[in-house]
Design an enzyme around this catalytic site. Structure first.
Site, mmCIF file in Angstrom:
data_model
loop_
_atom_site.group_PDB
_atom_site.id
_atom_site.type_symbol
_atom_site.label_atom_id
_atom_site.label_comp_id
_atom_site.label_asym_id
_atom_site.label_seq_id
_atom_site.Cartn_x
_atom_site.Cartn_y
_atom_site.Cartn_z
ATOM 1 N N TYR A 5 0.966 -1.220 -0.031
ATOM 2 C CA TYR A 5 -0.042 -0.077 -0.116
ATOM 3 C C TYR A 5 0.933 1.267 -0.053
ATOM 4 O O TYR A 5 1.595 1.514 0.940
ATOM 5 C CB TYR A 5 -0.963 0.111 1.226
ATOM 6 C CG TYR A 5 -2.016 -0.930 1.103
ATOM 7 C CD1 TYR A 5 -2.278 -1.755 -0.153
ATOM 8 C CD2 TYR A 5 -2.871 -1.413 2.402
ATOM 9 C CE1 TYR A 5 -3.262 -2.586 -0.102
ATOM 10 C CE2 TYR A 5 -3.819 -2.238 2.381
ATOM 11 C CZ TYR A 5 -4.159 -2.976 1.141
ATOM 12 O OH TYR A 5 -5.230 -3.957 1.211
ATOM 13 N N PRO A 47 -16.188 -3.013 0.620
ATOM 14 C CA PRO A 47 -17.470 -3.036 0.985
ATOM 15 C C PRO A 47 -18.410 -1.911 0.693
ATOM 16 O O PRO A 47 -19.841 -1.894 0.348
ATOM 17 C CB PRO A 47 -17.439 -3.366 2.544
ATOM 18 C CG PRO A 47 -16.528 -2.352 3.014
ATOM 19 C CD PRO A 47 -15.289 -2.457 1.789
ATOM 20 N N LEU A 48 -18.036 -0.822 0.366
ATOM 21 C CA LEU A 48 -18.649 0.406 -0.035
ATOM 22 C C LEU A 48 -18.802 0.616 -1.465
ATOM 23 O O LEU A 48 -19.402 1.492 -2.100
ATOM 24 C CB LEU A 48 -18.349 1.703 0.528
ATOM 25 C CG LEU A 48 -18.170 1.955 2.221
ATOM 26 C CD1 LEU A 48 -17.633 2.966 2.787
ATOM 27 C CD2 LEU A 48 -19.859 2.022 2.426
ATOM 28 N N ALA A 49 -18.258 0.041 -2.243
ATOM 29 C CA ALA A 49 -18.195 -0.208 -3.595
ATOM 30 C C ALA A 49 -18.046 1.148 -4.458
ATOM 31 O O ALA A 49 -18.570 1.781 -5.258
ATOM 32 C CB ALA A 49 -19.614 -0.639 -4.175
ATOM 33 N N GLY A 55 -18.393 3.956 -3.424
ATOM 34 C CA GLY A 55 -19.300 4.789 -3.150
ATOM 35 C C GLY A 55 -20.471 4.834 -4.395
ATOM 36 O O GLY A 55 -21.293 5.928 -4.318
ATOM 37 N N PHE A 81 -23.172 3.595 -4.148
ATOM 38 C CA PHE A 81 -24.900 3.650 -3.801
ATOM 39 C C PHE A 81 -24.699 4.763 -2.728
ATOM 40 O O PHE A 81 -25.818 5.019 -2.089
ATOM 41 C CB PHE A 81 -25.001 2.354 -3.145
ATOM 42 C CG PHE A 81 -25.239 1.167 -4.077
ATOM 43 C CD1 PHE A 81 -25.488 1.210 -5.329
ATOM 44 C CD2 PHE A 81 -24.209 0.159 -3.645
ATOM 45 C CE1 PHE A 81 -25.405 0.188 -6.244
ATOM 46 C CE2 PHE A 81 -23.967 -0.889 -4.738
ATOM 47 C CZ PHE A 81 -24.587 -0.953 -5.908
ATOM 48 N N THR A 82 -23.687 5.521 -2.635
ATOM 49 C CA THR A 82 -23.899 6.468 -1.454
ATOM 50 C C THR A 82 -23.135 7.806 -2.139
ATOM 51 O O THR A 82 -23.113 8.776 -1.396
ATOM 52 C CB THR A 82 -22.979 6.229 -0.195
ATOM 53 O OG1 THR A 82 -21.551 5.840 -0.733
ATOM 54 C CG2 THR A 82 -23.610 4.935 0.283
#
Length: 316
Positions: free
Chosen positions: A55, A225-227, A229, A231-232
């Site tokens: 990273y 898990p939040l793809a 953004g 869907f947000t």
């Protein structure tokens, strides 16, 4: 020292820490930004921090190590998890996977130095290496364990068969498997549902992996898990827009954030999936507070509504 690992409700993924992905040295501003993100995660109850040696070309671990050095007592409050097994491209050499035993030992030594700690709580093998000898891998891992340099081991992006092959040679149990899982990346869920349907041919996820992990006490960690953004934040397709509208409506109804609804969708699964959130923005980290602090408030029907809306088609 806290002993929880992937049993944590939410983990913090440190890929966004450490500045740029180039060879530029770590700057003071990078360390300050890392400290702000770490403090936001701690504020909402996250205590497990997920790294990888690659990273930011090692700068994510180095930035975290600097924060540990400037914050007395912080090391005793957190679980450090890191990964090894990917070698990034350099010059004319392409990026490769490398799980040779000697390479694992070197990478862990480097991670320990960057993180400024004498022990890694959990070490994950980042990607399967087709040339890896499981006996050689297990020998290296057991050496690290016996020296007290690594407490526990797991894998990332591996199938049930690959996990079983490694476990057959390893003297300690594997404790985690980290996979890409989200309301957008649903093949881990759909692989088992689409058995004996024409759609099954399009699913590449190795059937039985989730079941193997559950049967053997291997915790499932979800990266991405939040793809990003989907869907947000910004949506690209009509299906994504419809899903985002449903997510927002549920968040409003339950007095929480859209980020929490998306994470709750994963957490509601009986496999006990632990999302690894990766935003470096403190405000977005704090938006995940309810997912980190309490169980998912989604009914059976609400979970299915989210799934069916996100897939854009009825179930078979």
């Amino acid at each position: 020292m806290t002993t929880e690992t992937s049993a944590d409700r939410v983990l913090y993924g440190c890929m966004g820490l450490g500045g740029s992905w180039d060879a530029e040295p770590l700057a003071a501003a990078d360390i300050d930004a890392a400290e702000a993100a770490i403090q936001a995660a701690l504020e909402i109850g996250i205590t497990t921090f997920d790294h990888a040696d690659i990273y930011r070309r090692g700068k994510a671990e180095a930035a975290f190590g600097e924060v540990l050095a400037r914050t007395p007592g912080l090391r005793e409050r957190v679980v450090l998890q890191t990964k090894c097994g990917i070698r990034q491209a350099e010059g004319d050499r392409p990026g490769i996977y490398d799980l040779r035993g000697d390479s694992i030992l070197r990478r862990v030594e480097e991670s320990l130095a960057r993180l400024r700690t004498d022990v890694i709580d959990v070490l994950l093998l980042h990607r399967p290496d087709p040339l890896a000898d499981p006996e050689d891998v297990a020998k290296a891992l057991m050496s690290l364990h016996e020296q007290g340099l690594v407490r526990r081991f797991g894998v990332s992006n591996m199938s049930a068969a690959q996990i079983a092959q490694l476990q057959a040679h390893l003297g300690v149990p594997l404790v985690a498997n980290q996979l890409e899982m989200s309301l957008h990346r649903r093949d881990w869920c759909e692989a088992g549902v689409l058995v004996n349907t024409a759609e099954a041919a399009a699913i590449g996820f190795p059937l039985g992996t989730i079941e193997h992990c559950r049967a053997n006490g291997i915790s499932l960690q979800a990266w991405g898990p939040l793809a990003r953004g989907r869907f947000t934040g910004g949506q690209e397709t009509p299906t994504e827009r419809a899903t985002a509208e449903l997510v927002a409506a549920l968040a409003d109804e339950k007095g929480t954030t859209p980020e929490t609804i998306v994470l709750w969708w994963l957490q509601r699964h009986p496999a006990g999936i632990a999302p690894v959130i990766g935003s470096a923005k403190p405000a977005r980290i704090r938006a995940c507070r309810d997912a980190a602090q309490r169980g998912p408030d989604l009914t059976h029907e609400e979970w299915y509504r989210l799934w069916i809306t996100a897939r854009g088609a009825a179930l078979p």
